[in-house]
Design a protein around this motif. Structure first.
Motif, PDB file in Angstrom:
ATOM      1  N   UNK A   1      62.921  29.313  13.226  1.00 42.52           N
ATOM      2  CA  UNK A   1      61.863  28.695  14.023  1.00 42.52           C
ATOM      3  C   UNK A   1      60.846  29.775  14.375  1.00 42.52           C
ATOM      4  N   UNK A   2      59.701  29.367  14.875  1.00 41.41           N
ATOM      5  CA  UNK A   2      58.656  30.311  15.277  1.00 41.41           C
ATOM      6  C   UNK A   2      58.155  29.955  16.665  1.00 41.41           C
ATOM      7  N   UNK A   3      57.499  30.924  17.298  1.00 44.99           N
ATOM      8  CA  UNK A   3      56.853  30.675  18.591  1.00 44.99           C
ATOM      9  C   UNK A   3      55.429  31.209  18.534  1.00 44.99           C
ATOM     10  N   UNK A   4      54.563  30.584  19.320  1.00 47.63           N
ATOM     11  CA  UNK A   4      53.193  31.072  19.471  1.00 47.63           C
ATOM     12  C   UNK A   4      52.863  31.117  20.955  1.00 47.63           C
ATOM     13  N   UNK A   5      52.210  32.190  21.367  1.00 47.54           N
ATOM     14  CA  UNK A   5      51.822  32.369  22.770  1.00 47.54           C
ATOM     15  C   UNK A   5      50.366  32.800  22.841  1.00 47.54           C
ATOM     16  N   UNK A   6      49.600  32.139  23.691  1.00 48.53           N
ATOM     17  CA  UNK A   6      48.217  32.562  23.925  1.00 48.53           C
ATOM     18  C   UNK A   6      48.221  33.741  24.892  1.00 48.53           C
TER      19      UNK A   6
ATOM     20  N   UNK B   1      59.687  24.415  15.445  1.00 48.41           N
ATOM     21  CA  UNK B   1      60.900  24.378  14.622  1.00 48.41           C
ATOM     22  C   UNK B   1      60.544  24.258  13.142  1.00 48.41           C
ATOM     23  N   UNK B   2      61.414  24.770  12.284  1.00 53.11           N
ATOM     24  CA  UNK B   2      61.229  24.576  10.847  1.00 53.11           C
ATOM     25  C   UNK B   2      61.605  23.153  10.469  1.00 53.11           C
ATOM     26  N   UNK B   3      60.790  22.524   9.638  1.00 54.70           N
ATOM     27  CA  UNK B   3      61.167  21.258   9.010  1.00 54.70           C
ATOM     28  C   UNK B   3      60.653  21.282   7.573  1.00 54.70           C
ATOM     29  N   UNK B   4      61.374  20.617   6.710  1.00 60.91           N
ATOM     30  CA  UNK B   4      61.022  20.640   5.296  1.00 60.91           C
ATOM     31  C   UNK B   4      59.737  19.861   5.039  1.00 60.91           C
TER      32      UNK B   4
END
Length: 263
Positions: free
Chosen positions: A146-151, A201-204
């Motif tokens: 999974x990945x996260x992004x923060x401003x 989250x990762x999804x195909x």
């Protein structure tokens, strides 16, 4: 035909039903990522990460741990004592959340302790991280990512403009894509608040044609929620795909690249 996996969320009476689940059969299980706030042996008190649909039910959820609950770390069985406060876990359950406070999950099939490799990139406005459980795996071993992004800019929040979704994953073995960055052709406005961490989250995402010689393989591959890959070496890319203006003139493309080997 291009297709992707979508979770449909609905609230009925005192239960939150996710992905259409109406019973506790394992085939219907769903999952979310959370931070452990308390471990009481018989239950875990967890906080769903930003971006989880479960966060709309409650910021704290009691997850019952019974004899039937499988506990795993790095795909090996473990015990409840090894789940530490502050650790990230993935909770697999039957889709039902009882709306008390804290909310309650009474049918938990599995809890995975998430020990991740972390990759990071950033600019003056955004910090992006991608988490993956392993970089070397056995064939058909499950990959969790999974990945996260923060401003992190100077304002209280920032508005981004994008298609859907605004974050993509690609997986390529040098010959064919096992995941593609497919975007719905629409313009979506999203506000990111400073200091909040948003989880992707990762999804195909991908597709194949019926006359493809590997059509049976791809049909099975896309039918499975879990990411499992055949033997080979793969280039993974996680990247943002949005702009800071409605006219799409200030594009933001932050990329994270890494290699994964499946033996």
């Amino acid at each position: 035909m291009k297709k992707s996996l979508i979770l449909i969320i609905g609230i009925i009476m005192i239960f939150t039903i996710v992905a259409g689940c109406s019973n506790s059969e394992k085939d219907n299980e769903v999952s979310f990522i959370a931070t452990v706030l308390e471990n009481n042996q018989s239950y875990l008190l967890v906080e769903p990460v930003e971006g989880s649909s479960e966060l709309s039910s409650a910021d704290k959820i009691m997850v019952s741990i019974g004899d039937e609950t499988l506990l795993k770390s790095q795909n090996e069985q473990t015990i409840v004592d090894n789940i530490e406060v502050g650790s990230k876990v993935e909770v697999f359950y039957d889709g039902r959340i009882a709306e008390s406070y804290p909310a309650q999950i009474n049918t938990c099939h599995q809890v995975k302790i998430l020990d991740y490799n972390i990759f990071t990139t950033e600019d003056e406005n955004f910090l992006v991280k991608t988490y993956i459980n392993k970089l070397e795996l056995k064939e058909n071993e499950e990959i969790s990512m999974y990945s996260t992004i923060e401003y992190i800019g100077e304002k209280d929040n920032i508005t981004i403009w994008s298609g859907e979704p605004y974050f993509h994953y690609t997986i390529y073995n040098g010959q064919e894509y096992f995941n593609e960055g497919i975007t719905e052709d629409l313009l979506k406005q999203t506000v990111l608040n400073k200091g909040e961490i948003y989880t992707i989250p990762f999804s195909k995402s991908g597709g194949f044609s019926g006359d493809d010689p590997k059509a049976d393989f791809w049909k099975h591959y896309y039918s499975e929620k879990e990411l499992k890959l055949p033997k080979g070496e793969y280039s993974f890319t996680a990247y943002t795909d949005f702009a800071l203006t409605e006219e799409q003139t200030e594009k933001v493309t932050l990329k994270i690249d890494f290699e994964v080997k499946v033996k």
